[in-house]
Design an enzyme around this catalytic site. Sequence first.
Site, short mmCIF file in Angstrom:
data_model
loop_
_atom_site.label_atom_id
_atom_site.label_comp_id
_atom_site.label_asym_id
_atom_site.label_seq_id
_atom_site.Cartn_x
_atom_site.Cartn_y
_atom_site.Cartn_z
N ASP A 9 -4.99 23.34 -5.90
CA ASP A 9 -3.90 22.40 -6.20
C ASP A 9 -2.96 22.36 -4.99
O ASP A 9 -3.00 23.24 -4.11
CB ASP A 9 -3.13 22.83 -7.44
CG ASP A 9 -2.36 21.67 -8.07
OD1 ASP A 9 -1.61 21.92 -9.03
OD2 ASP A 9 -2.51 20.53 -7.59
N GLU A 50 -2.96 18.71 -1.58
CA GLU A 50 -4.11 18.94 -2.45
C GLU A 50 -5.39 19.10 -1.64
O GLU A 50 -6.22 19.98 -1.91
CB GLU A 50 -4.24 17.78 -3.44
CG GLU A 50 -3.18 17.81 -4.53
CD GLU A 50 -3.03 16.49 -5.25
OE1 GLU A 50 -3.50 15.45 -4.72
OE2 GLU A 50 -2.45 16.49 -6.35
N ASP A 75 -7.03 19.07 -10.71
CA ASP A 75 -6.43 18.05 -11.56
C ASP A 75 -6.07 16.79 -10.76
O ASP A 75 -5.47 15.86 -11.32
CB ASP A 75 -5.18 18.59 -12.28
CG ASP A 75 -4.10 19.05 -11.34
OD1 ASP A 75 -3.83 20.26 -11.27
OD2 ASP A 75 -3.52 18.19 -10.64
N ASP A 124 -1.95 25.98 -9.56
CA ASP A 124 -0.63 25.35 -9.56
C ASP A 124 0.47 26.37 -9.29
O ASP A 124 1.39 26.14 -8.50
CB ASP A 124 -0.40 24.66 -10.90
CG ASP A 124 0.94 23.97 -10.98
OD1 ASP A 124 1.87 24.55 -11.56
OD2 ASP A 124 1.06 22.85 -10.44
N HIS A 292 10.76 -18.72 -7.08
CA HIS A 292 12.07 -19.32 -6.79
C HIS A 292 12.63 -20.06 -8.00
O HIS A 292 11.90 -20.39 -8.95
CB HIS A 292 11.94 -20.31 -5.62
CG HIS A 292 10.98 -21.44 -5.92
ND1 HIS A 292 11.33 -22.56 -6.65
CD2 HIS A 292 9.68 -21.60 -5.58
CE1 HIS A 292 10.30 -23.37 -6.75
NE2 HIS A 292 9.27 -22.81 -6.11
N GLU A 368 3.93 -21.78 -0.11
CA GLU A 368 3.15 -22.44 -1.16
C GLU A 368 1.97 -23.18 -0.55
O GLU A 368 1.94 -23.48 0.65
CB GLU A 368 4.05 -23.40 -1.97
CG GLU A 368 3.37 -24.16 -3.09
CD GLU A 368 2.75 -23.25 -4.16
OE1 GLU A 368 1.68 -22.66 -3.86
OE2 GLU A 368 3.31 -23.14 -5.26
#
Length: 488
Positions: A9, A50, A75, A124, A292, A368
């Site tokens: 971990d 990790e 995990d 952990d 908008h 657009e």
Amino acid sequence: MREFIVEADGGSRGNPGPAGYGAVVSDAATGETLRETAEYIGVATNNVAEYRGLLAGLRAAHALDPDATVHVRMDSKLVIEQMSGRWKIKHPDMKPLASDAARVFPPGRVTYEWIPRERNKHADRLANEAMDAGARGEQWSEAESTAELDAGPGHAAGVDQARGAGAPPAPPGDAAAGAARVREALAQGHAAAPAGSATGAALAAASDATNPPGGEAAKSDAGAAESEAGAAESGAGAGKTAVGGRVGETDADTHDGAAKADADTRAARAVATPGWAPADMGAPATFVLLRHGETPLTPQKRFSGSGGTDPSLSDAGREQAERAASLLARRGTIQAIVSSPLTRTRETAGIVAARLGLDVSIDDGLRETDFGAWEGLTFAEVRERYPDDLNAWLASPEAEPTGGGESFAATATRIAATRDKLISAYAGRTVLLVTHVTPIKTFVRLALGAPPESLFRMELSAASLSVVAYYADGNASVRLLNDTSHLR
């Protein structure tokens, strides 16, 4: 041949922030802990920590017996899926670590399994001990470690012992653990969602099919049955991962059970639908997509793209922009603003920026679609004047509007390139993109992997908010579509 279990971990208090990892090697047959290792590594992200934990665990196992087989349990969904070859590794900091880990043992001698966080307590605790030592200006000491005792019985044992004799294998992914934590959090008296939140909002079907992916609101033959989730949590989910994983890891002290329960509750409230966002990815790049406000062409339902008169906001449109600004100011999650270069979007962005105290960047990729000769016309007028061209446009994303406008396929290519550029520029941050109907629908379509015709099946109102989050593995999560609760 010996078989080892490697549990690893890593954590970061800040992501990135002071980080450390922990790993434990145990005998698969007896469950006996054979080796513990941990290290404070300075400032790093959760994912890097990790990977460092994985690499240290594999090297410790190799030092014990280079001919052994190894079963890795973590995990971190990200690390497990990437090392198993099911997910691509894109982050430059993780590629060399993953490559180093893959070379410790020959291919085929290492297998990977995701486990819930509560079954990875030993590693952990080691990671937190390393970070605690770093905070004191020291390095972690194996002789002083109490991680195995703190983790409790069974956590350093083999697969069967950890699961319990005869217990079925853990389900794949984070779904079961995540659902369980949501149920637990909601059962603890937090079931009531905030007013206006997506979890508490009813899905209202809209029969108005007057908003195709193109202009201001021209009618689509495809029709639409729209669902509008009036979620007030659109931008607030930035930096949170799904239930079942870490929630930002802003406090990596996993000894604090109350903070963990509170984090699970916040995550439960942030989930708008029964699907979960990817876990253990770190903070995503979150795009809050604001259409908008109205222009004089909007209530007339006329095509208004990037090739027309470039209208300004109407009085109603400015009021809509003010309301959107007020909502975003209350949430307080926006860290940057990027706008289309057209007048109506720049005006909308300026109103929001003034309220949030931010500058506005302009990106031409957010403009657009150009509707060619259809600019300024209603759908009925286009149907009357250019029926064949309109039918072709409705039938194929490759078709261009009359007069050399932009096809939806070309728009999608432009939006995808703009998306990738902005994800890179705003990784881990929440950015407001002020843009138009077609770009917003295209962001959503691409995130969902939906076909082009889905553009005709989305309603998108003036000054509405939509949200898409982009994770480190390339996946995306649509968190909100067409929220207009701030306008009511």
